[in-house]
Design an enzyme around this catalytic site. Structure first.
Site, short mmCIF file in Angstrom:
data_model
loop_
_atom_site.label_atom_id
_atom_site.label_comp_id
_atom_site.label_asym_id
_atom_site.label_seq_id
_atom_site.Cartn_x
_atom_site.Cartn_y
_atom_site.Cartn_z
CB SER A 90 28.41 -0.29 -44.57
OG SER A 90 27.89 -1.21 -43.67
N1 SAH Z 1 27.62 0.48 -38.44
C1 SAH Z 1 29.02 0.05 -38.31
C2 SAH Z 1 29.19 -1.20 -38.85
C3 SAH Z 1 28.95 -2.09 -38.15
S1 SAH Z 1 29.36 -3.97 -38.66
C4 SAH Z 1 30.16 0.94 -38.57
O1 SAH Z 1 29.76 1.94 -39.13
O2 SAH Z 1 31.28 0.94 -38.52
C5 SAH Z 1 27.92 -4.78 -37.70
C6 SAH Z 1 28.23 -4.56 -36.30
O3 SAH Z 1 27.03 -5.07 -35.51
C7 SAH Z 1 29.32 -5.39 -35.66
O4 SAH Z 1 30.20 -4.55 -35.15
C8 SAH Z 1 28.69 -6.45 -34.81
O5 SAH Z 1 29.52 -6.86 -33.62
C9 SAH Z 1 27.38 -5.56 -34.49
N2 SAH Z 1 26.37 -6.62 -33.89
C10 SAH Z 1 26.14 -7.81 -34.36
N3 SAH Z 1 24.80 -8.29 -33.79
C11 SAH Z 1 24.65 -7.54 -32.76
C12 SAH Z 1 23.65 -7.29 -31.84
N4 SAH Z 1 22.73 -8.20 -31.43
N5 SAH Z 1 23.78 -6.27 -31.11
C13 SAH Z 1 24.64 -5.21 -31.29
N6 SAH Z 1 25.44 -5.12 -32.03
C14 SAH Z 1 25.34 -6.31 -33.09
#
Ligand code: SAH
Length: 239
Positions: A90
């Site tokens: 993000s």
């Molecule tokens: N917080 C992260 C940004 C993540 S983007 C950072 O600081 O880099 C969102 C993430 O959520 C992605 O990696 C995606 O694979 C994950 N995601 C999506 N659906 C999910 C689920 N049901 N359970 C766990 N992770 C999930």
């Protein structure tokens, strides 16, 4: 016999500086603290984030270490960046804004859904909070674990799984932060909040702008407030 010329003291200092300059420069480059300070001042404080623990963490965590090498030059830009597997880290302001809302700090137990690069988890851990983070893409989870350990945040507990179900064995949590957009708030996550707990989650269609929501649980009552329009990658479900 002629003595070798003796240089004035200042010349030696100058020579030493010339020799050390590339070393110092490399250090500054690898840490990029100046860019990070500017990021916090211009993108985060200027937009109203005040919580000292959040700001200290945003100043401390080397964001450029959480993005692929091809994105490292843009690590402190005012925007999200690709981290592989179609996912994104993000925008710095959104990370800070969501962090401030869940008030992390020592003694607070926090669950993150969507570990991604591990950046948000490191920010939370830097405040002294006890952090649990779940990632559905195994490769991202594996890389995040290695990165967190290397940077000194090995205490963050991670799990490669579908975060829809939360982390029942570790529940209840003081706060839950979801970093992928869901069409609705997963009921298990509400259940795993403590009485008085808060959750911040982007809710809405993965194809449009979503709404960042603040959910609060008091006894059996759950209230929610719409905060701002956001765009997150979709919350996926395990097949
Ligand atoms: N917080 C992260 C940004 C993540 S983007 C950072 O600081 O880099 C969102 C993430 O959520 C992605 O990696 C995606 O694979 C994950 N995601 C999506 N659906 C999910 C689920 N049901 N359970 C766990 N992770 C999930």
């Amino acid at each position: 016999m002629r003595k070798p010329p003796v240089l004035p003291y200042r010349a030696y200092v100058l020579l030493l500086c010339l020799v050390l300059l590339p070393v110092c420069d490399a250090r500054a480059e690898s840490d990029r603290a100046t860019e990070r300070m500017a990021m916090v001042r211009e993108q985060i404080v200027s937009r109203g984030v005040k919580d000292p623990a959040t700001l200290a963490a945003m100043r401390a965590i080397p964001r450029h270490r959480f993005v692929p090498g091809s994105q490292a030059a843009s690590a402190y830009d005012d925007r999200p960046l690709p981290i592989g597997h179609g996912q994104t880290i993000s925008q710095p302001f959104i990370v800070a804004y969501m962090t401030e809302l869940i008030r992390p700090g020592p003694g607070r137990k926090i669950l993150e859904i969507g570990t991604g690069s591990g950046y948000q988890a490191a920010i939370l851990a830097a405040t002294g909070a006890e952090v649990y983070s779940i990632e559905i893409i195994t490769e991202l989870a594996t890389d995040a674990v290695a990165r967190l350990r290397e940077l000194g945040y090995g205490a963050v507990q991670t799990r490669a799984a579908d975060g829809y179900h939360g982390w029942a064995e570790q529940a209840p949590f003081d706060a839950i932060i979801v970093t992928a957009a869901s069409e609705f708030i997963p009921p298990p996550l509400i259940e795993q909040l403590k009485d008085g707990g808060v959750m911040v989650i982007p809710v809405g269609s993965p194809f449009f702008v979503q709404t960042l929501m603040l959910v609060q649980k008091r006894g059996n009552a759950v209230t929610s407030a719409n905060l701002m329009p956001v765009r997150f990658v979709p919350f996926r479900r395990a097949e």
